[in-house]
Design a protein around this motif. Structure first.
Motif, PDB file in Angstrom:
ATOM      1  N   GLN A 179       0.732  -1.225  -0.220  1.00  0.00           N
ATOM      2  CA  GLN A 179       0.012  -0.230  -0.090  1.00  0.00           C
ATOM      3  C   GLN A 179       0.883   1.292   0.078  1.00  0.00           C
ATOM      4  O   GLN A 179       0.516   2.172  -0.694  1.00  0.00           O
ATOM      5  CB  GLN A 179      -0.951   0.024   1.164  1.00  0.00           C
ATOM      6  N   GLN A 183       1.215   4.538  -2.648  1.00  0.00           N
ATOM      7  CA  GLN A 183       1.121   5.844  -2.269  1.00  0.00           C
ATOM      8  C   GLN A 183       2.434   6.527  -2.769  1.00  0.00           C
ATOM      9  O   GLN A 183       2.390   7.811  -3.287  1.00  0.00           O
ATOM     10  CB  GLN A 183       0.787   6.182  -0.756  1.00  0.00           C
TER      11      GLN A 183
ATOM     12  N   PHE C  30      -0.413  12.276   2.059  1.00  0.00           N
ATOM     13  CA  PHE C  30      -0.634  11.107   3.279  1.00  0.00           C
ATOM     14  C   PHE C  30      -1.729  11.737   3.934  1.00  0.00           C
ATOM     15  O   PHE C  30      -2.752  11.014   4.556  1.00  0.00           O
ATOM     16  CB  PHE C  30       0.586  11.056   4.282  1.00  0.00           C
ATOM     17  N   ASN C  35      -6.736   9.246   1.709  1.00  0.00           N
ATOM     18  CA  ASN C  35      -5.539   8.394   2.362  1.00  0.00           C
ATOM     19  C   ASN C  35      -5.856   8.213   4.037  1.00  0.00           C
ATOM     20  O   ASN C  35      -5.737   7.090   4.297  1.00  0.00           O
ATOM     21  CB  ASN C  35      -4.255   8.915   2.117  1.00  0.00           C
ATOM     22  N   ASP C  38      -7.969   5.765   4.282  1.00  0.00           N
ATOM     23  CA  ASP C  38      -7.160   4.251   4.211  1.00  0.00           C
ATOM     24  C   ASP C  38      -6.701   3.825   5.531  1.00  0.00           C
ATOM     25  O   ASP C  38      -6.597   2.761   5.988  1.00  0.00           O
ATOM     26  CB  ASP C  38      -6.309   4.262   3.010  1.00  0.00           C
TER      27      ASP C  38
END
Ligand SMILES: Nc1ncnc2c1ncn2[C@@H]1O[C@H](COP(=O)(O)OP(=O)(O)OP(=O)(O)O)[C@@H](O)[C@H]1O
Ligand SMILES: Nc1ncnc2c1ncn2[C@@H]1O[C@H](COP(=O)(O)OP(=O)(O)OP(=O)(O)O)[C@@H](O)[C@H]1O
Ligand SMILES: [Mg+2]
Ligand SMILES: [Mg+2]
Lengths: 306, 327, 326, 508
Positions: A179, A183, C30, C35, C38
């Motif tokens: 993951q 990103q 981030f 995100n 997530d």
């Protein structure tokens, strides 16, 4: 009395080794007078393997064929085994030369290193970014393969290895690392995981992120564990040598050395039954066979085998 | 009845009577039972060399367990011991890379152990933090430092004479580790059971406030115990590193739980206040015999651990069930 | 009490925000809402387990068997799914919770009826439960392609932009918040841990309350077991190995006193999120993986130091002027 | 004793009746076929020496212990209490000897734990709970915020919360086990009023106390236990204090405070400028050989806190201690003991004794240096030392290796005192030395204190009991709100002056 050959693995319960044990049993059946002791520690530690080796020494087995958790830490224990007249070979994950009579690589490291990058590059004709998801940082073979891969990067222009991360052969950690890769590198095209745990987790992470078709997961995995990923398209192809053959060959070699039908020395060719023979290099190690590529065309055939 | 003629006897039961009813007696019976079972189950068991090899299954853990026993009796715990081994071993490995002598290596291992113990002591005794969580933290920290230093590398190249600690034999089948184990058992037994320090340890474990109010230097005693536990982890690191001949950051992973299991199996109350060193010694043999005996039968390690887990609960549960059942 | 707890939770929330800010300077993506969702989703199993562990710790116990319980329940769910792919997910979830609760109850019974210290009980059952997985699975893995699609789809199914896994975590937070603050049983957990002796005098059965704490912890571990296995689409002996320490660490960071009696659902959730953010951020901001362990160790130590300091009583304050000053 | 010796029953039938109740602990028969009857609207005082079995009886009545034999009847029907809840269900509530509350819960929660008001969904109704708690607290005149965390309250307030808790249950039988031991003068009087109220409501009250003045003030009936046996019962107005004491102790105790001819010698202890940021300020005094210095004050005046600073537990911000003219730095109890200062704490369960350890090990704990050789223990010496000092204090125990926790409160106190005497100190600080101690042992402790002083020891006695302070001290320091309010001697020493300085009431 039957000859007893111990097949010591990194840890019990890993599909790869279960398949290898099947192969060893096959060799035993072929040889007739051989009993296989399939054993290993609970978790992948050198200390656990030493306890196992000690109990094998105590039982006075005839041969030990081991896939090591640590190339160095096992040396004293294995030396002791050899002193007590036990034939010791390593296979899959090796032991330092002074701790074994010979080592059987599943394949040549150079071939594997080339194979994993080739699997990624074949699906990236225009080049792209790839990342490596390795296993535990202490695994012996992983880093050698990655090294070998880096050596041949010149043959694959346009392919850029952006980073290497470690999933410690834990499903959840590998998943999280995958993951993280997606990103950090939004343009990532492929993840190479030369480990059977990591490749499954990475494929799952890619599928969950909805990036099937965008990111290709490849590397080394078992058909039984990767069948889902091939189906979903998260992985287009991956490679592995046949662990059944590997276990079979290890048992054959151990038998040959223990019966003194062959001697482990540089240049020697040691017979491995139906697998032909292995020729030792000057560190007394040899390679079994080339890795084999699995994709949607053949996965159905192999997923129920190993 | 006039009150002055009441006589209070020293004891109602003789020490021998007390001992016969004790945990240690029960455990000894279990140990003997396992020994007999092993001899019957495997033809390889009753062999001097094999039994000698079997001792390696517990000697290093037991060395730490002795110090840990004192710490647990005093009501604290140290879960970072296995990580201290990793850090001490890493330090020794680093020293070995610059060709340090065997003596220097040992000193390095022991001092890193002591330093880690001191770090725990400062956090627990100096800052008054609960030891169980502090040492869960230092457990990650110490091993984490090993990872930072070593990464995926290993240290090898220890001098040949260094191998003696983990692989040497003092006499015939009696290994150096076993001799060290025996000596440490006696030393810790004397410390806990025959000295003022040991008495203070019990007092603290039973009631630390009361002990403080009785003029015992509670923090000093506890600090010494953390230092001892660190030192013993250092000793175990020397033995283990010598036995393995190399160092990786994952060395000794998960050992802390085996050490705690050994201490608890030995009858030390995990809540502090009671327990004996002879109990821990017997528990060490029990665990060693079980794992070795089952190993000879090629029982997978995880099945052995079911056995140890069941033993841990069983030896505590059975007497209590028996008592309940009888009324 | 409210004041102190909320201030502690405030510190922790602030720490998480600061941390997110720092991460954002190195990797802005981030802190994008998607995100963060997530990260929350990824931390959900830890949150659920931390709630269960919190209850156990509140009652002066500790449950080291949660990860083994999770792995065993997960394996059983996976094996049921393989053997009978037609069994609906609802039934599997029910089985997971029930089996988890049963395993928790086994811990609880030993603590309650035989008075064996919890750390000993769960140290034992931790290895026993793992061993049982080996025995029932023969050490083999259950792989993705062997599981039915419905089995794997449940935690991923999205509702209102969040996956089921996240929703389940939120649901547990709500349920247990009410349970802990507004029910007799919830308050009994606090009482039992705060002063077991007094609890007896108050008519609370200490052992029984501890038993229920273990049952809750077990049930939550069981639920997480199914979620874990279906999310990672694999079941084997070692899944979530060592995860119990993360769970305890989350509780400790969340200000749950290891000596019992102090703590809250909010604290457990924040503690879990704190660890979750660290775990998810480190790979993203390119910190060498070899630093991760030392960093999370330091975080735990700092968190307890801060929490313990905040929780310290100020003393009696007898002097009048000091009373005014404070 | 046989039931025939019971006085004729009251005209009303008892609410609660105990018949031949027996309870044995390992090595101790705590209760041996005892009898007890409680009548509605009457206060029955239960008296007996330490260890007579009073608290054990309370625990049986509240379902915490189960009796080995005998019968309990409520309103004529036999009942069995398996747990505390059962007793509460039968309308029996108790204020226990130890405060049994929850530091980390709010006051309201402490009061209603287990029987909180519920809202529609079966959830706890926190606002109703808060209101009801406030009402009960107001009813007993306690100014305590129901939302306050219990940890932040003083001991006396905690005790008031415990009382409120007992009142929050609509009970027919209210048991009070030494309820006034931790309360100040004012609060004690409020408690007496409360007892009157409960009486008027027709509740049956069991009142346990070692203080005879209050027994004679509020009780209607008495029951006497001795060594776990029933001795007598009757109406309080038909008996004298002397007779009661005689029944209790089995002999007559005529003189409560020993007559002393103090031989006051040179200064042993000199304390100057002790300050603490929040607890006390500007404490100066001297103490001489052979002297008993009383420290009086209301509960919470900071006496214990200061004594603990002197003993090296609390860290003062400044202050100098001189022993025999030499400055001694005391940063820990170990250093205090070395300097010759010892402290018998008020909280003997936590601070005084190490309860799971045997008596002899408790006694020798601070003296191990003397009973051991080179740090190695010598058991024979230990037993000898322990025997010597426990005998001097007339300890009652099954054996010297009995855990201290199995002893009654008074006997535990004796072990603590024995422990310190064995160190041969120069200054001994006794913090509430006779709190919760029966009259016989109390006299023994007083005699002993006098004897210590006569042998040249300097004694500090912290006490909240005026008769004890007046009866024992050569000189008294009164503390109020962390400061010395007065130092009194000779003719200035009267109950009035003590109370006036302690409460800060201006000179009349
Ligand atoms: N849990 C226990 N275990 C063993 N003995 C006990 C226990 N509780 C009380 N005892 C013993 O029972 C006897 C009665 O004790 P109890 O506490 O009832 O006395 P008491 O009359 O309340 O004394 P006090 O006035 O000192 O409070 C004592 O001898 C005591 O040592
Ligand atoms: N709220 C509280 N929090 C913590 N400790 C307390 C509290 N209340 C009392 N104590 C402890 O109880 C003991 C007695 O304190 P107290 O308030 O009684 O002071 P004091 O002036 O010595 O009064 P006394 O000796 O009459 O009880 C002290 O050791 C103190 O530390
Ligand atoms: Mg009592
Ligand atoms: Mg006081």
């Amino acid at each position: 009395e039957d000859m007893r050959i111990a097949l010591v693995v990194k840890a019990l319960g890993i599909g790869f080794f279960e398949a290898a044990a099947k192969g060893a049993e096959e060799a035993a059946a072929e040889l007739g007078d051989v009993e296989i002791i399939y054993t290993g520690p609970t978790d992948t530690t050198a200390e656990g393997q030493i306890e196992v080796i000690n109990s094998l020494i105590a039982q006075g087995v005839d041969a030990i064929a081991i896939s090591a958790n640590d190339p160095d830490a096992l040396v004293p224990a294995l030396k002791k085994a050899m002193q007590r007249g036990i034939t010791v070979i390593s296979w899959d994950s090796g032991v330092a030369p002074e701790g074994r009579q010979m080592h059987l690589n599943p394949s040549s490291n150079a071939l594997i290193g080339n194979m994993i990058i080739k699997l990624a590059a074949d699906h990236l004709p225009d080049g792209g970014q790839v990342a490596v998801l390795s296993a535990s940082a202490t695994a012996t073979n992983q880093n050698i393969w990655i090294d070998e891969m880096n050596k041949v990067m010149g043959d694959y222009p346009g392919i850029e290895v952006v980073t290497t991360v470690y999933g410690d052969d834990l499903a959840d950690k590998s998943y999280r690392e995958a993951q993280g890769l997606m990103q950090s590198y939004p343009d990532l095209d492929a993840i190479i995981a030369p480990t059977s745990v990591g490749i499954v987790a990475a494929a799952q992470a890619v599928a969950d992120a909805g990036k099937v078709g965008q990111i290709n997961v490849t590397g080394l995995g078992l058909p039984s564990e990767m069948a889902g990923a091939i189906d979903s398209g998260a992985s287009k192809s991956f490679a592995i040598w046949n662990p059944i053959d590997l276990g079979y060959s290890a048992a054959m070699i151990a038998h040959a050395l223990a019966t003194e039908a062959a001697t482990a020395e540089p240049g020697a060719a040691i017979p491995m039954g139906r697998m032909g023979s292995v020729t030792l290099d000057d560190t007394n190690s040899g390679a079994m066979a080339d890795p084999f590529v699995y994709d949607s065309s053949n996965i159905e055939q192999f997923k129920s085998i190993f | 009845m006039s009150s002055t003629d009441r006589f209070i006897p020293d004891r109602l039961q003789s020490p021998l009577q007390q001992r016969l009813k004790s945990w240690e007696t029960l455990l000894l019976a279990v140990a003997i039972g396992i020994f007999i079972a092993n001899s019957l189950a495997s033809p390889y068991f009753l062999n001097a060399w094999n039994l000698s090899d079997a001792t390696f299954n517990f000697t290093e853990k037991a060395m730490i367990a002795f110090a840990m026993a004192l710490l647990i009796v005093a009501g604290e715990i140290d879960l970072s011991v296995a990580s201290i081994i990793a850090l001490a071993s890493t330090a020794m490995g680093a020293a070995a890379q610059v060709d340090a002598s065997t003596l220097t290596l040992v000193l390095v291992g022991l001092s890193v152990g002591l330093a880690c113990g001191a770090f725990n002591a400062v956090l627990v005794c100096g800052m008054g933090l609960p030891s169980i969580v502090v040492t869960i933290g230092t457990m990650s920290l110490f091993r984490g430092i090993s990872y930072i230093i070593l990464g995926d590398q290993a240290y090898r190249g220890y001098p040949t004479s260094f191998a003696y600690f983990g692989q040497g034999y003092v006499f015939w089948v009696i290994s150096f580790e076993f001799v060290l184990f025996a000596i440490l058992a006696v030393i810790y037994g004397v410390i806990l059971h025959k000295t003022n320090f040991g008495r203070a340890v019990y007092a603290i474990g039973n009631n630390a406030t009361g002990a403080l109010f009785s003029g015992i230097r509670v923090n000093r005693v506890k600090s010494i115990l953390f230092l001892l536990t660190g030192l013993m982890s250092g000793v175990a690191a020397v033995c283990l590193t010598s036995r393995l001949g190399s160092t990786r950051p994952s060395i000794g992973l998960g050992m802390e739980l085996e050490v705690v299991t050994m201490v608890v199996l030995g009858g030390v109350n995990i809540l502090g206040g009671s327990g004996t060193i002879p109990g821990v010694v017997i528990a060490a043999f029990v665990m060693g015999l079980v794992t070795f005996g089952l190993g000879l039968l090629n029982v997978p390690g995880i099945v052995m651990s079911i056995f140890i887990g069941a033993l841990l609960i069983g030896v505590i549960a059975l007497p209590r069930l028996w008592q309940k059942w009888r009324g | 009490m409210k004041q102190l707890l909320s201030s502690r939770e405030l510190i922790l929330s602030a720490a998480i925000v600061v941390m997110l800010g720092l991460i954002a300077t190195r990797f802005p993506g981030f802190v994008a809402p998607g995100n963060l969702a997530d990260v929350f989703n990824d931390t959900s199993p830890l949150i659920i387990l931390a709630i269960g562990q919190m209850i156990v710790i509140l009652t002066k116990c500790i449950d080291l068997s949660v990860a083994a319980n999770l792995a065993l329940t997960g394996m059983v769910c996976a094996m049921i799914n393989v053997a009978a792919p037609g069994v609906p997910v609802a039934v599997i979830v029910f089985v997971a919770i029930a089996l988890g609760a049963l395993l928790g109850a086994f811990n609880g019974i030993l603590v309650w009826k035989l008075d064996i210290p919890p750390i000993v009980v769960t140290l034992g059952t931790m290895t026993i439960y793992r061993g049982i997985i080996f025995l029932i699975s023969d050490g083999k893995w259950v792989n993705s392609h062997e599981m039915s699609d419905a089995f794997k789809a449940f935690p991923r199914a999205e509702a209102l932009g969040l996956p089921m896994l996240s929703w389940l975590a939120i649901l547990m937070v709500v349920i247990f918040f009410v349970l802990m603050t507004r029910t007799t049983l919830g308050r009994a957990f606090y009482a039992v841990g705060g002063n077991p002796h007094a609890a007896v005098y108050t008519g609370i059965n200490v052992g029984k309350s501890q038993f229920w704490a273990f049952v809750f912890s077990g049930a939550l571990a069981g639920l997480t077991g199914y979620l874990w296995v279906s999310r990672y689409a694999v079941a084997y002996v070692d899944i979530a190995l060592g995860f119990e320490l993360d769970v305890v660490a989350a509780c400790v960071i969340g200000g749950i006193a290891i000596s019992g009696g102090i703590g809250s659902v909010g604290g457990a959730v924040l503690g879990a999120l704190f660890l979750g953010v660290i775990k998810n951020a480190l790979p993203v901001i390119n910190v060498s993986p070899f630093w991760q362990m030392a960093i999370s160790g330091s975080a735990i130590i700092i968190a307890i130091a801060v929490n313990t300091r905040a929780g310290r009583t100020k003393g009696r304050i007898i002097l009048k002027k000091a009373e005014h000053a404070s | 004793m046989t039931p025939e010796s019971l006085t004729p029953p009251s005209p009303v039938a008892p609410v609660l009746r105990l018949d031949r109740i027996t309870k044995t602990f390992p090595g101790v028969k705590a209760l041996n076929e005892v009898e007890l009857a409680l009548y509605p609207g009457q206060v029955t005082a239960l008296v007996g020496e330490n260890g007579a079995g009073k608290s054990t009886l309370v625990k049986i009545l509240t379902g915490i212990y189960q009796p080995d034999g005998g019968a309990i009847t409520v309103d004529g029907t036999p009942v069995r209490f398996r747990a505390a809840q059962d007793a509460a269900d039968h309308g029996i509530t108790a204020i226990h000897q130890e405060t049994v509350l929850f530091d980390d819960l709010s006051v309201a929660e402490n009061i209603f734990l287990g029987h909180a008001p519920k809202s529609r969904f079966g959830l706890i109704d926190t606002s109703a709970q808060r209101h009801m708690a406030a009402e009960i607290l107001r009813g007993i005149g306690a100014e305590i915020d129901p939302d306050a965390r219990l940890r932040d309250l003083g001991i006396a307030s905690k005790h008031l919360v415990a009382i409120s808790r007992a009142l929050s249950i609509d009970a027919r039988v209210v048991i009070m086990d030494e309820p006034t031991a931790a309360l100040s003068h004012k609060e004690i009087h409020e408690l007496y009023d409360l007892v009157e109220q409960l009486k008027a409501q027709g509740k049956a009250i069991l009142f346990i106390s070692h203080k005879f003045d209050e027994i004679f003030r509020i009780a209607d009936r008495y029951t006497v236990f001795r060594d776990g046996q029933f001795v007598a019962e009757g109406r309080i107005d038909e008996i004298t204090e002397g007779d009661l004491v005689k029944m209790m102790v089995g002999r007559s105790v005529d003189q409560i405070f020993p007559k002393r001819a103090p031989q006051i010698g040179e200064t042993v202890l000199q304390v100057t400028g002790y300050d603490h940021p929040t607890e006390f300020e500007d404490i100066n005094f001297t103490l001489n050989k052979g002297e008993i210095l009383g420290f009086y004050g209301l509960v919470g005046a900071g006496r214990s806190e200061f004594m603990q600073a002197l003993f090296g537990i609390t860290k003062p911000s400044k202050g100098v201690t001189k022993i025999d003219g030499k400055i001694r730095v005391i940063r820990s109890p170990a250093e205090a003991v070395n300097a010759g200062i010892v402290y018998v704490p008020e909280d003997r369960g936590q601070q005084g004794a190490i309860r799971p350890m045997p008596i002899f090990q408790n006694v020798t704990l601070p003296s191990l240096a003397r009973t051991s050789r080179n740090g190695f223990i010598r058991l024979a010496e230990e037993f000898a030392l322990a025997r010597e000092f426990t005998q001097r204090l007339d300890l009652r125990a099954a054996s010297l290796d009995t855990p201290v926790g199995n002893l009654s409160g008074g006997n535990q106190q004796k072990v603590v005192i024995a422990k310190w005497l064995a160190t041969q100190p120069k200054v001994i600080i006794l913090d509430e030395p006779t709190k919760g101690i029966d009259i016989g042992s109390k006299a023994a402790v007083h005699d002993f204190m006098a004897e210590l002083a006569a042998q040249g020891l300097a004694v500090i006695m912290v006490s909240s009991e005026i008769p004890e302070v007046l009866g024992m001290s050569d000189r008294v320091i009164v503390m109020r709100e962390g400061r010395i309010a007065a130092e009194l001697e000779g003719d200035d020493l009267t109950p009035e002056t003590l109370v006036r300085h302690a409460a800060g009431i201006a000179e009349a």
